[in-house]
Write a protein that holds these residues in place. Structure first.
Motif, PDB file in Angstrom:
ATOM      1  N   GLY A   1       0.792  -1.214   0.000  1.00  0.00           N
ATOM      2  CA  GLY A   1       0.000   0.000   0.000  1.00  0.00           C
ATOM      3  C   GLY A   1       0.826   1.266   0.000  1.00  0.00           C
ATOM      4  O   GLY A   1       0.494   2.238  -0.696  1.00  0.00           O
ATOM      5  N   ALA A   2       1.901   1.313   0.769  1.00  0.00           N
ATOM      6  CA  ALA A   2       2.722   2.520   0.853  1.00  0.00           C
ATOM      7  C   ALA A   2       3.341   2.850  -0.500  1.00  0.00           C
ATOM      8  O   ALA A   2       3.361   4.011  -0.928  1.00  0.00           O
ATOM      9  N   ALA A   3       3.826   1.833  -1.183  1.00  0.00           N
ATOM     10  CA  ALA A   3       4.440   2.050  -2.494  1.00  0.00           C
ATOM     11  C   ALA A   3       3.402   2.513  -3.509  1.00  0.00           C
ATOM     12  O   ALA A   3       3.666   3.397  -4.335  1.00  0.00           O
ATOM     13  N   ALA A   4       2.204   1.929  -3.452  1.00  0.00           N
ATOM     14  CA  ALA A   4       1.148   2.315  -4.391  1.00  0.00           C
ATOM     15  C   ALA A   4       0.732   3.766  -4.185  1.00  0.00           C
ATOM     16  O   ALA A   4       0.516   4.510  -5.148  1.00  0.00           O
ATOM     17  N   MET A   5       0.626   4.191  -2.930  1.00  0.00           N
ATOM     18  CA  MET A   5       0.204   5.562  -2.646  1.00  0.00           C
ATOM     19  C   MET A   5       1.312   6.571  -2.917  1.00  0.00           C
ATOM     20  O   MET A   5       1.033   7.737  -3.202  1.00  0.00           O
ATOM     21  N   ALA A   6       2.566   6.122  -2.854  1.00  0.00           N
ATOM     22  CA  ALA A   6       3.681   7.035  -3.105  1.00  0.00           C
ATOM     23  C   ALA A   6       3.786   7.408  -4.582  1.00  0.00           C
ATOM     24  O   ALA A   6       4.182   8.533  -4.919  1.00  0.00           O
ATOM     25  N   GLU A   7       3.424   6.487  -5.468  1.00  0.00           N
ATOM     26  CA  GLU A   7       3.500   6.739  -6.910  1.00  0.00           C
ATOM     27  C   GLU A   7       2.237   6.229  -7.604  1.00  0.00           C
ATOM     28  O   GLU A   7       2.277   5.325  -8.447  1.00  0.00           O
ATOM     29  N   PRO A   8       1.087   6.809  -7.279  1.00  0.00           N
ATOM     30  CA  PRO A   8      -0.168   6.267  -7.825  1.00  0.00           C
ATOM     31  C   PRO A   8      -0.265   6.359  -9.338  1.00  0.00           C
ATOM     32  O   PRO A   8      -0.804   5.448  -9.981  1.00  0.00           O
ATOM     33  N   VAL A   9       0.241   7.438  -9.930  1.00  0.00           N
ATOM     34  CA  VAL A   9       0.146   7.581 -11.387  1.00  0.00           C
ATOM     35  C   VAL A   9       0.950   6.482 -12.086  1.00  0.00           C
ATOM     36  O   VAL A   9       0.500   5.878 -13.068  1.00  0.00           O
ATOM     37  N   ARG A  10       2.142   6.224 -11.555  1.00  0.00           N
ATOM     38  CA  ARG A  10       2.971   5.154 -12.132  1.00  0.00           C
ATOM     39  C   ARG A  10       2.228   3.829 -12.137  1.00  0.00           C
ATOM     40  O   ARG A  10       2.215   3.108 -13.160  1.00  0.00           O
ATOM     41  N   TRP A  11       1.585   3.499 -11.029  1.00  0.00           N
ATOM     42  CA  TRP A  11       0.951   2.187 -10.926  1.00  0.00           C
ATOM     43  C   TRP A  11      -0.382   2.149 -11.655  1.00  0.00           C
ATOM     44  O   TRP A  11      -0.814   1.073 -12.110  1.00  0.00           O
ATOM     45  N   LEU A  12      -1.032   3.293 -11.816  1.00  0.00           N
ATOM     46  CA  LEU A  12      -2.224   3.327 -12.672  1.00  0.00           C
ATOM     47  C   LEU A  12      -1.836   3.077 -14.128  1.00  0.00           C
ATOM     48  O   LEU A  12      -2.533   2.359 -14.856  1.00  0.00           O
ATOM     49  N   GLU A  13      -0.735   3.662 -14.562  1.00  0.00           N
ATOM     50  CA  GLU A  13      -0.259   3.385 -15.917  1.00  0.00           C
ATOM     51  C   GLU A  13       0.082   1.898 -16.069  1.00  0.00           C
ATOM     52  O   GLU A  13      -0.239   1.285 -17.100  1.00  0.00           O
ATOM     53  N   ALA A  14       0.704   1.347 -15.043  1.00  0.00           N
ATOM     54  CA  ALA A  14       1.034  -0.088 -15.089  1.00  0.00           C
ATOM     55  C   ALA A  14      -0.238  -0.933 -15.155  1.00  0.00           C
ATOM     56  O   ALA A  14      -0.275  -1.958 -15.859  1.00  0.00           O
ATOM     57  N   ALA A  15      -1.266  -0.526 -14.441  1.00  0.00           N
ATOM     58  CA  ALA A  15      -2.537  -1.255 -14.463  1.00  0.00           C
ATOM     59  C   ALA A  15      -3.170  -1.179 -15.849  1.00  0.00           C
ATOM     60  O   ALA A  15      -3.692  -2.186 -16.365  1.00  0.00           O
ATOM     61  N   GLY A  16      -3.140   0.016 -16.462  1.00  0.00           N
ATOM     62  CA  GLY A  16      -3.681   0.141 -17.808  1.00  0.00           C
ATOM     63  C   GLY A  16      -2.946  -0.744 -18.787  1.00  0.00           C
ATOM     64  O   GLY A  16      -3.564  -1.405 -19.648  1.00  0.00           O
ATOM     65  N   ALA A  17      -1.621  -0.793 -18.682  1.00  0.00           N
ATOM     66  CA  ALA A  17      -0.826  -1.649 -19.558  1.00  0.00           C
ATOM     67  C   ALA A  17      -1.139  -3.125 -19.342  1.00  0.00           C
ATOM     68  O   ALA A  17      -1.245  -3.909 -20.292  1.00  0.00           O
ATOM     69  N   ALA A  18      -1.284  -3.520 -18.076  1.00  0.00           N
ATOM     70  CA  ALA A  18      -1.587  -4.923 -17.765  1.00  0.00           C
ATOM     71  C   ALA A  18      -2.931  -5.341 -18.352  1.00  0.00           C
ATOM     72  O   ALA A  18      -3.066  -6.436 -18.912  1.00  0.00           O
ATOM     73  N   LEU A  19      -3.920  -4.458 -18.263  1.00  0.00           N
ATOM     74  CA  LEU A  19      -5.233  -4.780 -18.826  1.00  0.00           C
ATOM     75  C   LEU A  19      -5.159  -4.869 -20.344  1.00  0.00           C
ATOM     76  O   LEU A  19      -5.799  -5.733 -20.962  1.00  0.00           O
ATOM     77  N   ALA A  20      -4.370  -3.987 -20.959  1.00  0.00           N
ATOM     78  CA  ALA A  20      -4.241  -4.026 -22.417  1.00  0.00           C
ATOM     79  C   ALA A  20      -3.608  -5.342 -22.869  1.00  0.00           C
ATOM     80  O   ALA A  20      -4.043  -5.939 -23.867  1.00  0.00           O
ATOM     81  N   ARG A  21      -2.613  -5.812 -22.135  1.00  0.00           N
ATOM     82  CA  ARG A  21      -1.982  -7.082 -22.487  1.00  0.00           C
ATOM     83  C   ARG A  21      -2.959  -8.236 -22.317  1.00  0.00           C
ATOM     84  O   ARG A  21      -3.000  -9.167 -23.143  1.00  0.00           O
ATOM     85  N   GLU A  22      -3.751  -8.165 -21.249  1.00  0.00           N
ATOM     86  CA  GLU A  22      -4.719  -9.225 -20.981  1.00  0.00           C
ATOM     87  C   GLU A  22      -5.796  -9.297 -22.052  1.00  0.00           C
ATOM     88  O   GLU A  22      -6.311 -10.373 -22.365  1.00  0.00           O
ATOM     89  N   HIS A  23      -6.132  -8.137 -22.631  1.00  0.00           N
ATOM     90  CA  HIS A  23      -7.203  -8.079 -23.638  1.00  0.00           C
ATOM     91  C   HIS A  23      -6.655  -7.920 -25.049  1.00  0.00           C
ATOM     92  O   HIS A  23      -7.339  -7.455 -25.947  1.00  0.00           O
ATOM     93  N   ALA A  24      -5.386  -8.263 -25.232  1.00  0.00           N
ATOM     94  CA  ALA A  24      -4.780  -8.149 -26.573  1.00  0.00           C
ATOM     95  C   ALA A  24      -5.433  -9.130 -27.548  1.00  0.00           C
ATOM     96  O   ALA A  24      -5.889 -10.206 -27.160  1.00  0.00           O
TER      97      ALA A  24
END
Length: 373
Positions: free
Chosen positions: A350-373
């Motif tokens: 949680g601490a890491a996610a809250m420290a860089e939320p934009v970074r991990w939101l971008e990572a989440a978007g990328a992960a979903l794109a790969r999953e739905h490729a």
């Protein structure tokens, strides 16, 4: 094959607003699938970001700046705004006047809603013909008494003196006079609520939301007792009498009981996320979409009670569009979603996610794109 993907998250409270969250998710997706059509529709549910959602969605909307009283002792005066819509409607957001992010440290006994009342009064003074009042993210548990006091109500102790602001004052309230309340605007007052909790009891304002506002178990008991003291006095003062117990009405526990206070004024309860979805044209955006991505800071048991992801999912399913969920943390059953990603899992905590939320939101978007490729 190119796909049409709609990004409609709520804000990730305390870290990223809805517009920035949608943009970050879309950037992550585009990094994996650059040819897809991406549509951004940031959401809100009556809490933080509601004003921004309406401002972005309604052409000609105008922000009106003002300063309101501090939301708790020792806090600075709040510079905020309300939103004037072209049809004369005013949108006022409680989180922007006395929200959790404006009180540090948290003061569960003394935080109050008078700043919210000042913003409402300013909108009425400017000629607003209708009010949309966003509730959510409050720092107080005062039953809306701070706001109602600004609007002309009187909450008195046994000696006929005004009680202190905040929950602390409710411990000595002995009488309530609502006769001086300002008249409702011609178009009425609609509450944009994000929860369906009643005022009192195990699912009420104090028990469910008190801990978010700095209340330990003993403090929750006192907050509950103070609201229970207030409720019958307010209901007895309502003219004409309400058709049912206002304290039991769905949403009366919203924003530390501010929903209850506004119902006593004569406001009506609405579903905040549904109204925001209408304002941003989410249903139209879903036409022809292959996937919609929604989310919020924490997906938990409260998320099913009127929160933005639930409304987005309902609209998407009605349109036959699969739904993916991204949240800071996921503690409730998310099996109804086609896919789900928790930022705490991507970031390793949680601490890491809250420290860089934009970074991990971008990572989440990328992960979903790969999953739905």
């Amino acid at each position: 094959m190119s796909r049409r993907v709609v990004f409609a998250p709520d804000s990730f409270k305390g870290t990223v607003d809805a517009a920035d969250a949608a943009a970050a998710l879309a950037r992550g997706w585009r990094a994996e699938r650059p040819d897809d059509e991406l549509v951004l529709r940031p959401m809100a549910d009556g809490g933080e970001g509601t004003l921004d959602a309406f401002a972005a969605a309604v052409p000609g909307a105008e922000r009106v700046a003002l300063e309101v009283a501090p939301p708790a002792p020792g806090q600075p005066v709040v510079g905020t705004s309300w939103l004037r819509l072209p049809d004369g409607t005013a949108v006022v957001e409680l989180a922007a006047t006395c929200g959790l992010g404006l009180v540090d440290p948290l003061q569960p006994f003394d935080a109050h809603t008078s700043g919210f009342g000042e913003a409402i009064a300013a909108a009425l003074d400017s000629g607003a013909t209708r009010l949309l009042l966003g509730l959510g993210g409050s720092a107080s548990t005062d039953g809306g008494t701070g706001a109602l006091t600004v609007l002309g109500a009187r909450f008195l102790d046994g000696d006929g003196r005004p009680v202190l602001l905040g929950s602390r004052g409710l411990a000595s309230v002995a009488s309530v006079d609502l006769s001086g309340l300002r008249a409702l605007p011609p178009g009425g007052v609609l509450i944009l609520g994000d929860v369906t909790n009643p005022l009192l009891g195990p699912s009420g304002a104090a028990a469910v939301f008190g801990p978010q506002k700095g209340a330990d178990a003993a403090t929750v008991d006192v907050l509950e007792a103070n609201l229970a003291r207030l409720a019958p006095l307010v209901e007895a003062a309502v003219e004409p009498p309400a058709s049912g117990a206002l304290a039991e009405a769905p949403g009366s526990g919203a924003a530390g009981g501010t929903g209850f206070g506004l119902l006593a004024w004569g406001a009506s309860m609405g579903a905040g996320a549904r109204l925001v979805a209408e304002a941003v044209g989410l249903a139209d955006a879903l036409a022809g979409a292959d996937l919609v991505v929604t989310g919020e800071g924490r997906f938990d048991g409260q998320s099913e009670a009127g929160k933005a992801p639930t409304e987005v999912a309902a609209l998407a399913r009605a349109a036959g569009v699969p739904v993916a969920l991204v949240a800071g943390s996921i503690t409730a059953d998310a099996s109804a979603f086609a896919a789900s990603v928790a930022l705490v899992d991507l970031a390793g905590g949680g601490a890491a996610a809250m420290a860089e939320p934009v970074r991990w939101l971008e990572a989440a978007g990328a992960a979903l794109a790969r999953e739905h490729a």
